[in-house]
Motif scaffolding. Structure first.
Motif, PDB file in Angstrom:
ATOM      1  N   ASP A 110      -3.826  41.451 -63.042  1.00  0.00           N
ATOM      2  CA  ASP A 110      -3.172  40.694 -64.115  1.00  0.00           C
ATOM      3  C   ASP A 110      -3.825  40.979 -65.468  1.00  0.00           C
ATOM      4  O   ASP A 110      -3.143  41.142 -66.481  1.00  0.00           O
ATOM      5  CB  ASP A 110      -3.228  39.196 -63.809  1.00  0.00           C
ATOM      6  N   ILE A 111      -5.167  41.034 -65.482  1.00  0.00           N
ATOM      7  CA  ILE A 111      -5.887  41.278 -66.734  1.00  0.00           C
ATOM      8  C   ILE A 111      -5.577  42.677 -67.270  1.00  0.00           C
ATOM      9  O   ILE A 111      -5.281  42.858 -68.462  1.00  0.00           O
ATOM     10  CB  ILE A 111      -7.408  41.103 -66.525  1.00  0.00           C
ATOM     11  N   LEU A 112      -5.624  43.675 -66.380  1.00  0.00           N
ATOM     12  CA  LEU A 112      -5.364  45.052 -66.810  1.00  0.00           C
ATOM     13  C   LEU A 112      -3.926  45.232 -67.254  1.00  0.00           C
ATOM     14  O   LEU A 112      -3.652  45.908 -68.250  1.00  0.00           O
ATOM     15  CB  LEU A 112      -5.672  46.021 -65.662  1.00  0.00           C
ATOM     16  N   SER A 113      -2.991  44.608 -66.537  1.00  0.00           N
ATOM     17  CA  SER A 113      -1.588  44.740 -66.917  1.00  0.00           C
ATOM     18  C   SER A 113      -1.313  44.083 -68.265  1.00  0.00           C
ATOM     19  O   SER A 113      -0.523  44.565 -69.051  1.00  0.00           O
ATOM     20  CB  SER A 113      -0.724  44.155 -65.816  1.00  0.00           C
ATOM     21  N   SER A 114      -2.028  42.977 -68.568  1.00  0.00           N
ATOM     22  CA  SER A 114      -1.886  42.296 -69.858  1.00  0.00           C
ATOM     23  C   SER A 114      -2.514  43.127 -70.982  1.00  0.00           C
ATOM     24  O   SER A 114      -1.914  43.318 -72.038  1.00  0.00           O
ATOM     25  CB  SER A 114      -2.535  40.916 -69.792  1.00  0.00           C
ATOM     26  N   ARG A 115      -3.722  43.661 -70.750  1.00  0.00           N
ATOM     27  CA  ARG A 115      -4.427  44.415 -71.792  1.00  0.00           C
ATOM     28  C   ARG A 115      -3.788  45.774 -72.077  1.00  0.00           C
ATOM     29  O   ARG A 115      -3.768  46.230 -73.220  1.00  0.00           O
ATOM     30  CB  ARG A 115      -5.888  44.614 -71.380  1.00  0.00           C
ATOM     31  N   LEU A 116      -3.293  46.409 -71.007  1.00  0.00           N
ATOM     32  CA  LEU A 116      -2.742  47.751 -71.171  1.00  0.00           C
ATOM     33  C   LEU A 116      -1.253  47.734 -71.483  1.00  0.00           C
ATOM     34  O   LEU A 116      -0.648  48.792 -71.662  1.00  0.00           O
ATOM     35  CB  LEU A 116      -2.996  48.576 -69.897  1.00  0.00           C
TER      36      LEU A 116
END
Length: 354
Positions: free
Chosen positions: A34-40
């Motif tokens: 979730d964090i990576l999908s939000s940041r990227l």
């Protein structure tokens, strides 16, 4: 690895340790995804539907790859099709223990895009039944037509669901009135805010580490589970579709409970339907690795489980349309019906497996 020489207590210990590892790694995998999908800026289609479907199903992927390389697809087929049925029952757990007495899951999460996701599961499982009827010799360059068709339908369904989430010509974009107040996927941004002190590099490393742990634990589950089934004289199909499928569904339970606790009910249901639609895609991987068409090898118990999964999914489709409010045993009427039918279904599975 050959675990058949080990005693039953040791096999059970390996199975339990592997299941715990999958549970803990699954929680971190969900958070880091979730964090990576939000940041990227990967978007819901890629970050939510594809990546999360892959990472939460890493145990099933490991089991399928391991079984395909050994040329023994029986437990992999049972795990995939049984996994879809039991992952649908995960929604019962989320409804009963995630929401408590605050309402029913289908009432709070209902939307046309979610119904479309559930319909994609039903469509793909219908192709599984069709593929079972085709001859095993119908395979070209290690690619059976039915397994390829499943992948195509899955990709088209991702496009349709993504389009429905963005541009649906219905009032309020097809979102039911009085459902969750915040937009679907808001839990991702909250997780990113909570982890803002961690660099993207560290989050990526944690993601890769947890993925590796999940893969290794998945293989350990398959190997120890197969040995346990033989020790207790339980059919591989029955064991794979019940105990093993439940153990490999632990990531979905952990991710779903997290989403529900954060008030993202739509994402919790979407993750389950998305994972269920993805699982049959593994039949193509199994075919490429083994050189055999998996679906014609499916047993009557496997097709029975496929039909059961279709029935459970249809019940939740009806639940999202009628949106029951009244609670029965701390869950909606649709969840209670799913639980009853699943338990009866497992009873029927035991009967036809002997």
């Amino acid at each position: 690895m050959d675990l058949s020489a080990l005693s039953l207590p040791v096999l059970l210990a390996i199975f339990i340790v592997a299941a715990v590892a999958i549970w803990l790694a699954g929680i971190k995998l969900s958070d880091t995804t979730d964090i990576l999908s939000s940041r990227l800026g990967l978007g819901e289609a890629l970050g939510g539907a594809i990546i999360l479907a892959v990472v939460t199903n890493l145990p099933e992927i490991a089991i399928t790859v391991s079984a395909a390389l050994k040329g023994d697809l029986g437990i992999a087929i049972g795990n995939i099709l049984g996994g879809i049925a039991i992952q649908t029952v995960v929604l019962v757990i989320l409804d009963a223990f995630g929401l408590g007495k605050s309402g029913t899951l289908s009432f709070k999460a209902a939307s046309i895009p979610l119904i479309l996701e559930a319909l994609s599961v039903v469509t793909i499982l219908a192709v599984v039944v069709l593929g079972h009827q085709l001859p095993a010799s119908l395979i070209y360059f290690h690619i059976p037509p039915a397994s390829l068709l499943i992948v195509i339908i899955w990709m088209v369904s991702l496009w349709l669901v993504n389009k429905a989430n963005k541009d649906l010509p219905w009032k309020e974009q097809g979102q039911a009135p009085d459902s969750q107040k915040e937009a679907k996927g808001h839990a991702k941004d909250k997780k990113d805010q909570q982890a803002k002190a961690k660099s993207t590099g560290k989050v990526t490393m944690l993601f890769l580490l947890c993925a590796l742990v999940t893969l290794v634990a998945g293989v350990a589950l398959e190997e120890s589970g197969d040995a346990i089934a033989k020790e207790i004289h339980m059919g591989g199909v029955v064991f794979g579709a019940t105990v093993l499928a439940l153990a490999t569904s632990l990531p979905e339970i952990s991710t779903g409970l997290t989403s529900v606790k954060m008030g993202d009910y739509k994402m919790a249901m979407s993750d389950i339907f998305g994972g269920n639609a993805f699982l049959p895609v593994l039949f193509l991987i199994a075919a490429l690795l083994s050189g055999k068409a998996p679906l014609p090898q499916a047993q009557n118990t496997d097709i029975y489980l496929t039909s059961l999964a279709i029935l459970l999914t249809v019940i939740y489709i009806c639940g999202m349309i009628f949106r029951p409010r009244k609670l029965f045993l701390n869950m909606g009427a649709d969840s209670l019906l799913v639980l009853i039918i699943y338990l009866l279904g497992v009873g029927g599975l035991l009967v036809i497996a002997h």
